[in-house]
Motif scaffolding. Structure first.
Motif, PDB file in Angstrom:
ATOM      1  N   LEU A   1       0.819  -1.221   0.000  1.00  0.00           N
ATOM      2  CA  LEU A   1       0.000   0.000   0.000  1.00  0.00           C
ATOM      3  C   LEU A   1       0.848   1.264   0.000  1.00  0.00           C
ATOM      4  O   LEU A   1       0.336   2.356  -0.206  1.00  0.00           O
ATOM      5  N   PHE A   2       2.154   1.116   0.250  1.00  0.00           N
ATOM      6  CA  PHE A   2       3.030   2.272   0.458  1.00  0.00           C
ATOM      7  C   PHE A   2       3.815   2.605  -0.811  1.00  0.00           C
ATOM      8  O   PHE A   2       4.536   1.771  -1.349  1.00  0.00           O
ATOM      9  N   ASP A   3       3.658   3.844  -1.265  1.00  0.00           N
ATOM     10  CA  ASP A   3       4.497   4.332  -2.356  1.00  0.00           C
ATOM     11  C   ASP A   3       5.023   5.709  -1.986  1.00  0.00           C
ATOM     12  O   ASP A   3       4.584   6.321  -1.026  1.00  0.00           O
ATOM     13  N   ILE A   4       5.991   6.160  -2.752  1.00  0.00           N
ATOM     14  CA  ILE A   4       6.602   7.471  -2.509  1.00  0.00           C
ATOM     15  C   ILE A   4       5.967   8.473  -3.462  1.00  0.00           C
ATOM     16  O   ILE A   4       6.095   8.327  -4.675  1.00  0.00           O
ATOM     17  N   ASP A   5       5.253   9.440  -2.908  1.00  0.00           N
ATOM     18  CA  ASP A   5       4.687  10.513  -3.730  1.00  0.00           C
ATOM     19  C   ASP A   5       5.279  11.866  -3.355  1.00  0.00           C
ATOM     20  O   ASP A   5       5.499  12.709  -4.203  1.00  0.00           O
ATOM     21  N   HIS A   6       5.485  12.051  -2.058  1.00  0.00           N
ATOM     22  CA  HIS A   6       5.972  13.330  -1.528  1.00  0.00           C
ATOM     23  C   HIS A   6       7.264  13.090  -0.746  1.00  0.00           C
ATOM     24  O   HIS A   6       7.531  11.974  -0.302  1.00  0.00           O
ATOM     25  N   LYS A   7       8.033  14.146  -0.542  1.00  0.00           N
ATOM     26  CA  LYS A   7       9.302  13.997   0.183  1.00  0.00           C
ATOM     27  C   LYS A   7       9.103  13.444   1.598  1.00  0.00           C
ATOM     28  O   LYS A   7       9.910  12.662   2.073  1.00  0.00           O
ATOM     29  N   HIS A   8       8.007  13.817   2.238  1.00  0.00           N
ATOM     30  CA  HIS A   8       7.782  13.330   3.606  1.00  0.00           C
ATOM     31  C   HIS A   8       7.530  11.814   3.636  1.00  0.00           C
ATOM     32  O   HIS A   8       7.711  11.175   4.675  1.00  0.00           O
ATOM     33  N   ASP A   9       7.163  11.206   2.501  1.00  0.00           N
ATOM     34  CA  ASP A   9       6.987   9.747   2.452  1.00  0.00           C
ATOM     35  C   ASP A   9       8.296   9.004   2.675  1.00  0.00           C
ATOM     36  O   ASP A   9       8.294   7.854   3.102  1.00  0.00           O
ATOM     37  N   LEU A  10       9.423   9.646   2.394  1.00  0.00           N
ATOM     38  CA  LEU A  10      10.723   9.015   2.577  1.00  0.00           C
ATOM     39  C   LEU A  10      11.027   8.765   4.051  1.00  0.00           C
ATOM     40  O   LEU A  10      11.817   7.903   4.385  1.00  0.00           O
ATOM     41  N   LYS A  11      10.368   9.508   4.924  1.00  0.00           N
ATOM     42  CA  LYS A  11      10.601   9.379   6.359  1.00  0.00           C
ATOM     43  C   LYS A  11       9.678   8.353   7.010  1.00  0.00           C
ATOM     44  O   LYS A  11       9.905   7.941   8.112  1.00  0.00           O
ATOM     45  N   ASN A  12       8.625   7.947   6.311  1.00  0.00           N
ATOM     46  CA  ASN A  12       7.642   7.013   6.895  1.00  0.00           C
ATOM     47  C   ASN A  12       8.173   5.591   6.888  1.00  0.00           C
ATOM     48  O   ASN A  12       8.578   5.046   5.947  1.00  0.00           O
TER      49      ASN A  12
END
Length: 189
Positions: free
Chosen positions: A178-189
């Motif tokens: 379910l997890f993809d990278i769309d925004h820069k803050h996603d890199l921290k999740n």
């Protein structure tokens, strides 16, 4: 034979000025994670469809001799153009194809293998991963779906036909599907 079509052609508009696939993530680049895990899986052929910043991506990943690079000149026309290019270039012996997103770095080789194994038992309909009640990616399709995909346009993927056909769910414990990278803050999740 199973072919993985990895989509890596988009402009990363929501990510900012840089390409999200080339962003550092857990001591590697986002796309490195996806490529490494797909290559270790039970797929027989890996096609990487590039578009935006094609040269940067190809230069960064040219060390992978077991990947076939495909440059989508029409990448501005949306995801469907990348899927169609992959379908046109896959091996003629392919019995199933798995559409993978380059920006899903958390999916493990084990998850790819679970989807492929389920598909090899069924072969007649798509295998769709679910985490609880949420549909995820990647999806593995039988070759007969190639003609349906050749009719899609724009930023359309497979969700439309999955609503109109029978498919097999595979329950995946990991939320990685379910997890993809769309925004820069996603890199921290």
């Amino acid at each position: 034979m199973i072919t993985a079509i990895i989509l890596a052609a988009g402009k990363s508009k929501r990510f900012g000025k840089s390409n999200k696939l080339l962003a550092p993530y857990k001591r590697n680049l986002v796309l490195n994670h996806t490529l490494n895990k797909v290559l270790k899986s039970k797929v027989d052929e890996v096609l990487l469809v590039t578009g935006y910043q094609n040269n940067k991506i190809q230069n960064q990943f040219k060390k992978y001799s077991n990947i076939k690079f495909l440059f989508n000149k029409k990448f501005n026309k949306g995801m469907s153009s990348s899927i169609k290019l992959g379908l046109k270039k896959m091996n003629k012996k392919t019995k199933g194809f798995m559409i993978c997103l380059g920006d899903m770095p958390k999916i493990s080789t084990r998850v790819y293998d679970q989807i492929i194994s389920k598909f090899k038992k069924i072969k007649s309909c798509p295998v769709v991963p679910y985490n609880h009640s949420k549909q995820g990616n990647p999806v593995c399709f039988p070759i007969k779906f190639k003609t349906k995909f050749m009719k899609i346009n724009g930023d359309q993927g497979a969700k439309k036909f999955l609503k109109q056909c029978k498919f097999k769910k595979i329950l995946i414990k990991s939320k990685s599907i379910l997890f993809d990278i769309d925004h820069k803050h996603d890199l921290k999740n």
